[in-house]
Each structure stands twice: as structure tokens, then as C-alpha cells.
Scaffold this active site. Structure first.
Site, PDB file in Angstrom:
ATOM      1  N   LYS A  40     -11.203  -5.674  -5.047  1.00 53.61           N
ATOM      2  CA  LYS A  40     -12.083  -4.437  -4.336  1.00 53.61           C
ATOM      3  C   LYS A  40     -12.371  -3.395  -5.382  1.00 53.61           C
ATOM      4  CE  LYS A  40     -10.089  -5.089   0.055  1.00 53.61           C
ATOM      5  NZ  LYS A  40      -9.320  -6.569  -0.065  1.00 53.61           N
ATOM      6  N   THR A  73     -14.410 -11.608  11.593  1.00 54.53           N
ATOM      7  CA  THR A  73     -15.453 -10.708  11.353  1.00 54.53           C
ATOM      8  C   THR A  73     -16.777 -11.335  11.437  1.00 54.53           C
ATOM      9  OG1 THR A  73     -13.779 -10.225   9.755  1.00 54.53           O
ATOM     10  CG2 THR A  73     -15.281  -8.609   9.996  1.00 54.53           C
ATOM     11  N   THR A  95       9.697  -2.346  -5.655  1.00 54.29           N
ATOM     12  CA  THR A  95      10.343  -2.789  -4.433  1.00 54.29           C
ATOM     13  C   THR A  95       9.230  -3.457  -3.461  1.00 54.29           C
ATOM     14  OG1 THR A  95       9.758  -0.840  -3.544  1.00 54.29           O
ATOM     15  CG2 THR A  95      12.264  -1.138  -4.016  1.00 54.29           C
ATOM     16  N   ASN A 131      -7.229 -11.474  -2.591  1.00 56.34           N
ATOM     17  CA  ASN A 131      -6.050 -11.332  -1.672  1.00 56.34           C
ATOM     18  C   ASN A 131      -4.929 -12.174  -1.753  1.00 56.34           C
ATOM     19  OD1 ASN A 131      -8.066 -10.099  -0.415  1.00 56.34           O
ATOM     20  ND2 ASN A 131      -7.931 -10.886   1.560  1.00 56.34           N
ATOM     21  N   LYS A 167      -9.214   2.335  -7.554  1.00 63.68           N
ATOM     22  CA  LYS A 167      -8.590   1.337  -8.459  1.00 63.68           C
ATOM     23  C   LYS A 167      -9.616   1.060  -9.572  1.00 63.68           C
ATOM     24  CE  LYS A 167      -5.068  -1.083  -7.603  1.00 63.68           C
ATOM     25  NZ  LYS A 167      -3.579  -0.809  -7.711  1.00 63.68           N
ATOM     26  N   ARG A 178       9.478   5.139  -4.666  1.00 58.37           N
ATOM     27  CA  ARG A 178       9.998   6.376  -4.047  1.00 58.37           C
ATOM     28  C   ARG A 178      11.025   6.224  -2.806  1.00 58.37           C
ATOM     29  NH1 ARG A 178       4.633   7.519  -1.367  1.00 58.37           N
ATOM     30  NH2 ARG A 178       4.842   5.406  -0.914  1.00 58.37           N
ATOM     31  N   ASP A 179      11.342   4.945  -2.339  1.00 60.46           N
ATOM     32  CA  ASP A 179      11.857   4.944  -1.127  1.00 60.46           C
ATOM     33  C   ASP A 179      13.251   4.380  -1.390  1.00 60.46           C
ATOM     34  OD1 ASP A 179      12.815   4.657   1.574  1.00 60.46           O
ATOM     35  OD2 ASP A 179      11.765   2.710   1.747  1.00 60.46           O
TER      36      ASP A 179
HETATM   37  N1  LIG Z   1      -1.283  -7.489  -1.932  1.00 64.20           N
HETATM   38  C1  LIG Z   1      -2.591  -7.697  -2.255  1.00 64.20           C
HETATM   39  O1  LIG Z   1      -3.112  -8.552  -1.579  1.00 64.20           O
HETATM   40  C2  LIG Z   1      -3.236  -7.443  -3.417  1.00 64.20           C
HETATM   41  C3  LIG Z   1      -4.129  -7.876  -4.045  1.00 64.20           C
HETATM   42  C4  LIG Z   1      -4.665  -7.582  -5.305  1.00 64.20           C
HETATM   43  C5  LIG Z   1      -4.194  -6.503  -5.942  1.00 64.20           C
HETATM   44  N2  LIG Z   1      -2.952  -6.048  -5.333  1.00 64.20           N
HETATM   45  C6  LIG Z   1      -2.291  -4.958  -6.217  1.00 64.20           C
HETATM   46  O2  LIG Z   1      -1.068  -5.132  -6.476  1.00 64.20           O
HETATM   47  C7  LIG Z   1      -0.204  -4.040  -6.600  1.00 64.20           C
HETATM   48  C8  LIG Z   1       1.028  -4.554  -5.878  1.00 64.20           C
HETATM   49  O3  LIG Z   1       0.799  -4.538  -4.333  1.00 64.20           O
HETATM   50  P1  LIG Z   1       1.815  -5.161  -3.507  1.00 64.20           P
HETATM   51  O4  LIG Z   1       1.140  -5.857  -2.441  1.00 64.20           O
HETATM   52  O5  LIG Z   1       3.099  -5.344  -4.067  1.00 64.20           O
HETATM   53  O6  LIG Z   1       1.957  -3.596  -2.645  1.00 64.20           O
HETATM   54  P2  LIG Z   1       3.112  -3.148  -1.592  1.00 64.20           P
HETATM   55  O7  LIG Z   1       3.930  -4.370  -1.277  1.00 64.20           O
HETATM   56  O8  LIG Z   1       2.608  -2.074  -0.739  1.00 64.20           O
HETATM   57  O9  LIG Z   1       4.291  -2.514  -2.836  1.00 64.20           O
HETATM   58  C9  LIG Z   1       3.855  -1.057  -3.356  1.00 64.20           C
HETATM   59  C10 LIG Z   1       4.899  -0.455  -4.108  1.00 64.20           C
HETATM   60  O10 LIG Z   1       4.588   0.694  -4.751  1.00 64.20           O
HETATM   61  C11 LIG Z   1       5.441   1.550  -4.371  1.00 64.20           C
HETATM   62  N3  LIG Z   1       4.916   2.928  -4.483  1.00 64.20           N
HETATM   63  C12 LIG Z   1       3.819   3.392  -3.502  1.00 64.20           C
HETATM   64  N4  LIG Z   1       3.325   4.666  -3.844  1.00 64.20           N
HETATM   65  C13 LIG Z   1       4.161   5.221  -4.927  1.00 64.20           C
HETATM   66  C14 LIG Z   1       4.364   6.419  -5.685  1.00 64.20           C
HETATM   67  N5  LIG Z   1       3.581   7.114  -5.474  1.00 64.20           N
HETATM   68  N6  LIG Z   1       5.207   6.214  -6.769  1.00 64.20           N
HETATM   69  C15 LIG Z   1       6.047   5.113  -7.051  1.00 64.20           C
HETATM   70  N7  LIG Z   1       6.037   4.164  -6.208  1.00 64.20           N
HETATM   71  C16 LIG Z   1       5.198   4.030  -5.411  1.00 64.20           C
HETATM   72  C17 LIG Z   1       6.156   1.276  -3.189  1.00 64.20           C
HETATM   73  O11 LIG Z   1       7.328   1.650  -2.879  1.00 64.20           O
HETATM   74  P3  LIG Z   1       7.811   3.127  -2.282  1.00 64.20           P
HETATM   75  O12 LIG Z   1       7.067   3.426  -0.967  1.00 64.20           O
HETATM   76  O13 LIG Z   1       9.214   3.109  -1.857  1.00 64.20           O
HETATM   77  O14 LIG Z   1       7.343   3.988  -3.160  1.00 64.20           O
HETATM   78  C18 LIG Z   1       6.100  -0.161  -3.241  1.00 64.20           C
HETATM   79  O15 LIG Z   1       7.323  -0.645  -4.125  1.00 64.20           O
HETATM   80  C19 LIG Z   1      -0.959  -2.882  -6.178  1.00 64.20           C
HETATM   81  O16 LIG Z   1      -1.411  -2.264  -7.375  1.00 64.20           O
HETATM   82  C20 LIG Z   1      -2.214  -3.363  -5.521  1.00 64.20           C
HETATM   83  O17 LIG Z   1      -3.270  -2.659  -5.614  1.00 64.20           O
HETATM   84  C21 LIG Z   1      -2.475  -6.376  -4.116  1.00 64.20           C
END
Ligand SMILES: NC(=O)c1ccc[n+]([C@@H]2O[C@H](COP(=O)([O-])OP(=O)(O)OC[C@H]3O[C@@H](n4cnc5c(N)ncnc54)[C@H](OP(=O)(O)O)[C@@H]3O)[C@@H](O)[C@H]2O)c1
Length: 348
Positions: free
Chosen positions: A133, A199, A19, A173, A145, A44-45
Site C-alpha cells: 500500500k 468488491t 507482540t 497481504n 508507510k 505498548r500493551d
Molecule cells: N498484516 C499484513 O497483512 C501486513 C502486510 C504488509 C505489511 N505489514 C506490516 O507488517 C508490520 C507488522 O504487521 P502485523 O500484521 O504484525 O501487525 P499487528 O498484528 O497489528 O501488530 C502490530 C504490533 O505493533 C505494536 N504497536 C502498535 N503501535 C505501537 C506503538 N505506537 N509503539 C509500539 N508498538 C506499537 C502492537 O502492540 P501494542 O498495541 O501492544 O503496542 C503490535 O505488537 C506492520 O508494519 C505492517 O504495516 C502487514
């Protein structure tokens, strides 16, 4: 449709964190361009899942409420699944510093639960999402990570004769993602700010759009042997140029580097260069350990060939030769705005 289209044909795909920003874009891409049998969202949500059900009215979709910290539930969710994308994570740097054990439980224990569930259910391929990171980490989020990356890479050794293979995709990012600098600057401007906080004038970051991230993950499902950390070649920019692109001519207020922040991000650390391969559009960090059955990483699953990098190479946002001009940043933001507005349009 690309050469990777067949990878999902008649397959059941589970995405942890389905999600989230990445998850929703990934699911939309899968349903529109590939032909999966079943797509399972695991998170979860219940509200986010309910909203997603309104958005994606497709009989191939399934929704599982569950937490990656819960080994039993994660096992159950993965029954009869062929491909797993692990995107669930806690990813806010300050929140991780204040609540370290929560971040460790989700990002490290959760990663091991995903690995165990994939092995026990004979899943074919697993890709876990990582971040710049995680390279030479200085904050807890990055450290968790990195630990997660290590778990997924070494899981290929546990897999032994089983068919399950694990790889990692690491990138920088995501332009416009929640809590990132673009929406932050825009919010300040909407509130009437006369200057933007920067920054440090020298600070740089890597940038990727959501769709590029999704496409990179999808292609690597076909490239992977298991054990690779895939790193895309993507542009960097100075944060001060980002501010200039969003609000031309507005003064910058230098606020200084914050705890847990680096001046420049790294995707391939110098110490990993000797086991990193360069391909046309990406790098592959190969495992530092030797596997019992060692794949030939120099030729990937699509037949593309990589060459070894020289000692001392480092892929850093500060020395990246691909630096965006202010105009190019504007174009990139405009494209990413389309991505996010299409997400929210389809949500409403
Ligand atoms: N956004 C960036 O800039 C970026 C950059 C590099 C890498 N990443 C990586 O890409 C991935 C996805 O990022 P995103 O931007 O899509 O993050 P996001 O929008 O914050 O989404 C995180 C998702 O993980 C779920 N989640 C969190 N804790 C959980 C748990 N304990 N069990 C099951 N589900 C869980 C959340 O849903 P619920 O809260 O409903 O559980 C949500 O669906 C991450 O691994 C992040 O480290 C992101």
C-alpha cells in the site's frame, strides 16, 4: 539451518511490535532456528506482553513496555542492541483515514524515533516492514508507510561513518492475518451467509504467508548493504477466486470498491523500475538518491547478483504472471491456517 543462521549468533535483537502477528512468528523462528543472545519485545500493551511471556518461556526473552512515539523510551530500549526489526505500526486503512494524525505519529514520527535510537546506540542492522500500500499510495496508511520507507532509506546517509545500516522489506497481504479477507469470509459463513461480498470481480491482491514474510526479513539481514527496499516475488489471486476457494459455488454479491482501495496493488511502481534490480526470487528497489558512500547493490551480501529492469516495468498484482488457481489458493489458506492455529495453540 540456512546460510543466514549466523546473523543472529550471540546477538541482541529488538523487535518493535513484537507482540503482533509478524512479531510472534518472528520471535518463535528466532528462538527455534537461530541462536540469539537476547530478544527484546517492544510494544505498548501489557496484556499482550503478559500473554506472550506465558507462550515463550525462554530465558533469552525480554519485554519492554514502550511506545515508538516516545523517543526517550525507544532510546533506552535499544541499549546494547545489535539488530532491530521495526514492525510496530497502525495498519487499518479506515482507522487511518479517520485518525490521520494518530497514524502519522506512530508510522512516521515513530519511524524517525527508531532511526535516531538505532544511530545513537550504534545498532548494526535495522529492517523496517513496509506494505504494497506504500507504492503509489492512495490512502493515508500507505502514505505514512511510504514516508517511513523514505526515512529508513535516507537514514543510511545520516549514518555516515557509523556502522548502522537500514533497509526496508515490502510485501503484500498476509494470508489469514487479523482483519483480512480470509477470516472475514469465514466469519460470514459461520454466521450463515448465503452469499459472499466481493468488491469487484477483477480485483487482485498479492499474498504471502506469515512464515514466508519472516523468512524473507531474516534472509535480507544478510543480503542488505543499507538503503534497499526488498520486494519478494509472490503470487497474486483474484478476490473472487479467494471466495470460491473458501466457499465453492456460493454466489458473490458485488459491493463495489471502497474508499482507499485499489483494484490492483503495486509493489514496484513503473516510475521506480529504472532503479530496481531483479534477483531470482525478489526485486530490490535501490535508493533514488546517491549516497555519499554508494554500495554496489547489484551484488548482495550473500553474493547473489541482480540485473537492472527495463523502463516501464511494473510489479502489480493485476499483471503478475504468478496467478494462483482456486486449488492453489486452498492449499495456501490451509498452510496459513496451520500458522495461525499454532500461534493460538501456543498462546492457550
Ligand atoms: N498484516 C499484513 O497483512 C501486513 C502486510 C504488509 C505489511 N505489514 C506490516 O507488517 C508490520 C507488522 O504487521 P502485523 O500484521 O504484525 O501487525 P499487528 O498484528 O497489528 O501488530 C502490530 C504490533 O505493533 C505494536 N504497536 C502498535 N503501535 C505501537 C506503538 N505506537 N509503539 C509500539 N508498538 C506499537 C502492537 O502492540 P501494542 O498495541 O501492544 O503496542 C503490535 O505488537 C506492520 O508494519 C505492517 O504495516 C502487514
Amino acid at each position: 539451518m540456512s546460510h543466514t543462521a549466523g546473523v543472529f549468533e550471540d546477538k541482541s535483537v529488538l523487535i518493535t511490535g513484537g507482540t503482533g502477528s509478524f512479531g510472534r512468528r518472528f520471535v518463535r523462528t528466532l528462538l527455534e532456528r537461530h541462536n540469539p543472545k537476547r530478544v527484546i519485545v517492544y510494544s505498548r500493551d501489557e496484556l499482550k506482553q503478559f500473554e506472550m511471556q506465558q507462550e515463550f518461556q525462554d530465558e533469552r526473552m525480554r519485554y519492554f513496555l514502550g511506545d515508538v512515539r516516545d523517543a526517550e523510551r525507544t532510546q533506552r530500549a535499544m541499549r546494547d542492541v545489535d539488530i532491530v526489526i521495526h514492525a510496530a505500526a497502525l495498519k487499518q486503512v479506515p482507522a487511518a483515514e479517520y485518525n490521520p494524525m494518530e497514524c502519522i505519529k506512530t508510522n512516521i514520527i515513530g519511524a524517525q524515533n527508531v532511526i535516531n535510537a538505532a544511530l545513537d546506540n550504534n545498532v548494526g542492522r535495522v529492517i523496517a516492514l513496509s506494505t504494497d500500500k506504500a507504492a503509489n499510495p492512495i490512502n493515508l496508511y500507505g502514505a505514512t508507510k511510504l514516508a517511513s520507507d523514505k526515512l529508513f532509506v535516507s537514514a543510511n546517509n545520516i549514518a555516515g561513518h557509523l556502522r548502522t545500516r537500514f533497509s526496508v522489506v515490502r510485501y503484500g497481504n498476509v494470508v489469514g492475518s487479523r482483519g483480512s479477507v480470509v477470516p472475514f469470509f469465514r466469519k460470514l459463513l459461520r454466521e450463515g451467509a448465503q452469499e459472499l461480498p466481493v468488491t469487484d470481480e477483477r480485483m487482485t491482491r498479492f499474498w504471502i504467508t506469515l512464515q514466508q514474510g519472516v523468512d524473507f526479513v531474516i534472509t535480507n539481514l544478510s543480503r542488505m548493504h543499507g538503503g534497499e527496499i526488498f520486494v519478494p516475488k509472490i503470487p497474486s489471486s483474484r478476490i473472487s477466486d479467494m471466495a470460491e476457494a473458501i466457499a465453492p459455488g456460493i454466489p458473490h454479491k458485488i459491493v463495489g470498491i471502497r474508499p482507499g482501495e485499489k483494484l490492483h496493488e503495486i509493489m514496484v511502481p513503473a516510475d521506480d523500475a529504472h532503479h530496481t534490480l531483479e534477483f531470482d526470487l525478489h526485486y530490490v528497489i535501490t535508493p533514488s538518491i546517491i549516497f555519499y558512500t554508494q554500495p554496489n547493490y547489484a551484488v548482495d551480501g550473500l553474493g547473489d547478483k541482480g540485473v537492472k529492469l527495463g523502463e516501464g516495468f511494473e510489479y502489480s498484482s493485476g499483471t503478475n504472471p504468478w496467478i494462483l488457481s482456486v486449488d492453489e489458493i486452498r492449499t495456501m489458506i490451509a498452510n496459513s491456517h496451520d500458522e495461525y492455529s499454532s500461534l493460538s495453540r501456543s498462546q492457550s
